[in-house]
Design an enzyme around this catalytic site. Structure first.
Site, PDB file in Angstrom:
ATOM      1  N   ILE A  95      72.050 103.582  97.709  1.00 52.81           N
ATOM      2  CA  ILE A  95      70.885 103.478  98.584  1.00 52.81           C
ATOM      3  C   ILE A  95      70.294 102.080  98.616  1.00 52.81           C
ATOM      4  O   ILE A  95      69.339 101.838  99.353  1.00 52.81           O
ATOM      5  CB  ILE A  95      69.796 104.492  98.171  1.00 52.81           C
ATOM      6  CG1 ILE A  95      69.389 104.285  96.711  1.00 52.81           C
ATOM      7  CG2 ILE A  95      70.272 105.915  98.392  1.00 52.81           C
ATOM      8  CD1 ILE A  95      68.248 105.178  96.268  1.00 52.81           C
ATOM      9  N   GLY A 146      70.647  94.573  94.931  1.00 52.81           N
ATOM     10  CA  GLY A 146      70.216  93.187  94.997  1.00 52.81           C
ATOM     11  C   GLY A 146      71.196  92.300  94.263  1.00 52.81           C
ATOM     12  O   GLY A 146      72.351  92.673  94.008  1.00 52.81           O
ATOM     13  N   GLY A 147      70.716  91.108  93.891  1.00 48.57           N
ATOM     14  CA  GLY A 147      71.601  90.163  93.235  1.00 48.57           C
ATOM     15  C   GLY A 147      71.981  90.581  91.831  1.00 48.57           C
ATOM     16  O   GLY A 147      73.001  90.149  91.310  1.00 48.57           O
ATOM     17  N   ALA A 199      71.526  94.093  90.497  1.00 51.58           N
ATOM     18  CA  ALA A 199      71.816  95.503  90.246  1.00 51.58           C
ATOM     19  C   ALA A 199      72.061  96.233  91.556  1.00 51.58           C
ATOM     20  O   ALA A 199      71.706  95.761  92.645  1.00 51.58           O
ATOM     21  CB  ALA A 199      70.659  96.150  89.480  1.00 51.58           C
ATOM     22  N   VAL A 247      71.611 100.175  93.338  1.00 49.03           N
ATOM     23  CA  VAL A 247      70.789 101.375  93.181  1.00 49.03           C
ATOM     24  C   VAL A 247      71.502 102.545  93.857  1.00 49.03           C
ATOM     25  O   VAL A 247      71.973 102.425  94.992  1.00 49.03           O
ATOM     26  CB  VAL A 247      69.387 101.180  93.782  1.00 49.03           C
ATOM     27  CG1 VAL A 247      68.530 102.422  93.552  1.00 49.03           C
ATOM     28  CG2 VAL A 247      68.721  99.958  93.170  1.00 49.03           C
ATOM     29  N   LYS A 275      69.516 102.602  88.674  1.00 46.27           N
ATOM     30  CA  LYS A 275      69.821 101.184  88.878  1.00 46.27           C
ATOM     31  C   LYS A 275      70.887 100.792  87.858  1.00 46.27           C
ATOM     32  O   LYS A 275      70.698 100.958  86.648  1.00 46.27           O
ATOM     33  CB  LYS A 275      68.564 100.345  88.697  1.00 46.27           C
ATOM     34  CG  LYS A 275      68.819  98.842  88.761  1.00 46.27           C
ATOM     35  CD  LYS A 275      67.549  98.060  88.965  1.00 46.27           C
ATOM     36  CE  LYS A 275      67.037  98.189  90.378  1.00 46.27           C
ATOM     37  NZ  LYS A 275      65.929  97.274  90.672  1.00 46.27           N
ATOM     38  N   ASP A 334      58.266  89.727  90.521  1.00 48.92           N
ATOM     39  CA  ASP A 334      59.121  89.839  91.718  1.00 48.92           C
ATOM     40  C   ASP A 334      58.467  90.766  92.740  1.00 48.92           C
ATOM     41  O   ASP A 334      59.104  91.645  93.311  1.00 48.92           O
ATOM     42  CB  ASP A 334      60.510  90.360  91.337  1.00 48.92           C
ATOM     43  CG  ASP A 334      61.543  90.085  92.435  1.00 48.92           C
ATOM     44  OD1 ASP A 334      61.269  89.249  93.314  1.00 48.92           O
ATOM     45  OD2 ASP A 334      62.606  90.729  92.415  1.00 48.92           O
TER      46      ASP A 334
END
Length: 754
Positions: free
Chosen positions: A16, A19-20, A22, A24, A39, A133
């Site tokens: 779903i 990112g850089g 991990a 998900v 994750k 973040d």
């Protein structure tokens, strides 16, 4: 990973996001029967021991957070080289998707979202956790409007060596704080700077700093000023813009001192008295790190004269040649400076007065409104000068009815009048949907339903016949598949196939239409159509044929059947009575006469006419039915011995040329033996004259009953049968002979069909 069972309990369903650092996945927790988000760290991190250590520590710290606006952490684990964090699964969208779809957002909606993010940050900061973040990608908006902040602690796990390798920091560079871009230690105020950018983007639809590369964007965070949000969206109140301006100050000391302070400002910025407040001012001269424009210093050119000590005279002469400043100009400048100073003093006085008026707002105690309906809670808050945030947050809470407040963000505390209180009301219980178990065996279906929390005693079978499902397979369920159910109270009835059901086709031949319909209904069948046809064998009004199943066939229930009803004999059929002359074996003796015939009614097959015992010559009538290509035949037996077969053709009957047969011969009685003592002359044999037609030949129609000899009388009395004789004689009486003596030899037998 999809389809893999992680940790022995998490069934990976689909990816779903990612990112850089991990990826998900959405997964199903088999043990607790719920969906979760997992994750999983990318492969390039699995050998970085420092990263893994910090990742685990920060993940455990994030798991310690318990707040309605923070995604809950359920589990942290490792399987082989796979490191993962199991967290709450939120059905909805992330804020980035919402901004792309409909930015700029409504002011009240954007402020409400920012308030919930700020509340989550306040909770995290109190637990010594810095997010680092904050960006729309990490803000989830549930279907009930609840804001959830995710990815707590993950960014902090990135080391200085992994930052450039993964690009994770680069991916979030648009939301950097200036100190983050410098690479210095970041704190709580860095999260508030990032939140200000998120609020800026929600209200304007654009980012404050854009560049051709991540480095250029980072430099803009350090050096350049952003375009004020009200220039991009005039609908933004000045009070809301002030929140953005303060949270995005480059100097951390000029920002909000804590998330709680920013939250209080967000909760009151939409009050009527604050909407048109003055624009916030900041002293940029005190910021040593800001970018300044410094005029270039031009070096003084020295000639030879300067070495000889003529420099001073040169400078002095330059001063002398400069024109004097006019006196009026000096006075004008003084007046201007005095005016500006007075204006600044007046403005500062107004600001001080305004701030004092705001600071003097009375504080009130927040009443407890849980357990009341939202309307009642809203009225009670307004009674003490507080406002209920609308619409309220909606989330199911066991033990609370729908629309009943079960949570409020502030309680047992003092707040200023006009503060917005966020209330959470209970919704109807979110029920799962029943899975489709059709096509599975009953046992497998029961196991699957029990795994969903349904008690085995609440699952019952309902056996029935099915043409589409094999025996033992589930046909359907009640409640139906995909319908909502409560595992604690639901009762599931499974329709289980007993296999195909069939019934025996009844015999409808010879029945009336009414009788045939009743027989079909009794067998569970349907009379679909009634057609008519002529028949030689079935009388009028009765069934001649059934379609599409023969008697005794196995038929599915409800099948449609067509029957054919006889309209009687065909128009071309001819009914004919054939008179058969018969005689006993001898005059005065009894003989048994048996007649067998065949006609159109039996497709040429022999059928018994009957048996008669006679003692004298007579005529027996045989009713026959003839049709084209369907001729008839009559065979006669006397005392078990075959006598003759008489063919009757359709053409002869139609033309009236059927020949009447002659009667069979009879034996002459043997005289009694003479007495020996008396010699009596033997009488001569009696010769009976041959009886001929009156004219000795020709076609003579004769009517009437025959006499004992089997011949028709010549007087033509008592006529009931018409017989036509050929002028060449009766050619149909083969084997009967024409002997004149009563004891003459009978003709040769001709075999007939029994």
């Amino acid at each position: 990973m999809i389809g893999h069972e992680l940790g022995g309990r998490y069934q990976i369903i689909e990816r779903i996001g990612g990112g850089g650092m991990a990826l998900v996945y959405r997964a199903h927790d088999i043990l607790l029967n719920r969906n979760v988000a997992i994750k999983v760290l990318r492969n390039q991190f699995v050998h970085d021991e420092e990263f893994i250590r910090r990742f685990r520590r920060e993940a455990q710290s994030a798991a310690s957070l318990s707040h309605p606006n923070v995604v809950s952490i359920y589990d942290v684990g490792q399987e082989d080289e796979v490191h993962y964090i199991v967290m709450e699964y939120i059905e909805g969208k992330n804020l980035n998707e919402i901004i792309k779809e409909r930015a700029p957002l409504q002011v009240d909606e954007a402020v409400r979202i920012a308030s919930q993010i700020c509340d989550a940050l306040d909770h995290a900061h109190m637990n010594q956790i810095i997010h680092r973040d904050i960006k729309p990608h990490n803000i989830l908006i549930g279907r009930n409007g609840r804001v959830k902040v995710t990815d707590f602690g993950i960014a902090r796990a990135v080391t200085s060596t992994t930052i450039t390798q993964t690009g994770s920091v680069v991916g979030s560079v648009h939301y950097f704080s200036p100190e983050h871009a410098k690479g210095v230690t970041t704190g709580e105020k860095s999260d508030l700077y990032s939140l200000g950018i998120v609020l800026y983007q929600m209200l304007t639809g654009v980012l404050p700093f854009l560049g051709e590369s991540p480095i250029s964007v980072a430099l803009k965070h350090l050096q350049e000023e952003f375009e004020e949000p009200r220039l991009l969206n005039p609908l933004i109140p000045q009070s809301v813009e002030n929140v953005i301006l303060k949270s995005m100050r480059k100097n951390p000391d000029e920002r909000y001192q804590s998330a709680k302070q920013m939250l209080q400002d967000l909760e009151t910025c939409l009050l009527p008295e604050r909407r048109s407040e003055a624009k916030a001012l900041f002293q940029d001269e005190d910021d040593e790190d800001r970018t300044r424009i410094i005029p270039a210093i031009k070096p003084l050119q020295r000639g030879l004269g300067s070495r000889a000590g003529g420099g001073e005279e040169r400078l002095r002469s330059m001063e002398e040649v400069q024109p004097p400043v006019p006196e009026k100009r000096k006075k004008g400048r003084a007046v201007l400076w005095i005016s500006l100073t007075l204006a600044v003093l007046i403005a500062m006085t107004g600001i001080v007065w305004y701030v004092n008026s705001k600071l003097s707002v009375d504080e009130v105690a927040v009443p407890v409104v849980t357990g009341k309906s939202f309307e009642e809670a809203k009225a009670e808050l307004e009674a003490v000068g507080l406002l209920a945030e609308e619409p309220p947050l909606q989330e199911y809470k066991e033990g609370f009815a729908e629309n009943i407040v079960w949570k409020q963000n502030k309680t047992n505390t003092m707040v200023k009048e006009g503060t917005h209180i966020i209330l959470t009301v209970s919704t109807a219980k979110i029920l799962p949907k029943l899975p489709d178990v059709s096509g599975k065996t009953y046992e497998d279906a029961v196991k699957e339903l029990m795994a969903l929390g349904i008690a085995q005693g609440n699952i019952t079978p309902d056996e029935r016949y099915s043409e589409d499902f094999d025996k033992g397979k589930v046909i359907s369920s009640e409640p139906a598949a995909s319908s909502e159910y409560d595992p604690e109270t639901v009762t599931v009835k499974l329709a289980v196939s007993k296999g195909k059901e069939s019934t025996q086709m009844p015999d409808l031949l010879g029945k009336t239409e009414k009788e045939a319909k009743a027989a079909l209904e009794k067998a569970g069948l349907v009379l679909d159509a009634v057609k008519e046809e002529s028949s030689f064998t079935i009388e009028k009004g009765k069934v001649t044929k059934q379609w599409a199943y023969e008697p005794g066939d196995l038929v599915p229930p409800g099948e449609k059947i067509t029957i054919y009803i006889s309209t009687g004999y065909p128009d071309e059929a001819l009914e004919f009575t054939f008179n058969v002359p018969v005689a006993p074996v001898a005059e005065g003796k009894k003989s048994k006469i048996r007649i067998v015939f065949a006609d159109a009614r039996n497709n040429g097959e022999n059928q018994e006419w009957g048996t008669r015992t006679i003692g004298k010559s007579q005529t027996l009538s045989v009713n026959m039915l003839l049709a084209p290509n369907k001729d008839g035949m009559v065979s006669v037996y006397r005392d078990g011995q075959f006598l003759e077969t008489y063919p009757i053709t359709y053409v002869d009957v139609k033309n009236g040329t059927v020949q009447q047969p002659e009667p069979p011969p009879m034996e002459t009685p043997t005289p009694a033996p003479t007495v020996a003592p008396t010699e009596t002359p033997t009488p001569e044999p009696t010769v009976e004259p041959e009886i001929l037609p009156p004219d000795g030949g020709g076609e003579v129609p004769v009517t009437g009953e025959t006499d004992q000899t089997g011949y028709l009388p010549a007087n033509g009395e008592n006529a009931n049968v018409t017989v036509v004789n050929s002028s060449q004689g009766n050619t149909n009486n083969k084997g009967l002979g024409k002997g004149k003596e009563t004891g003459g030899k009978p003709g040769k037998e001709k075999p007939g069909k029994p």
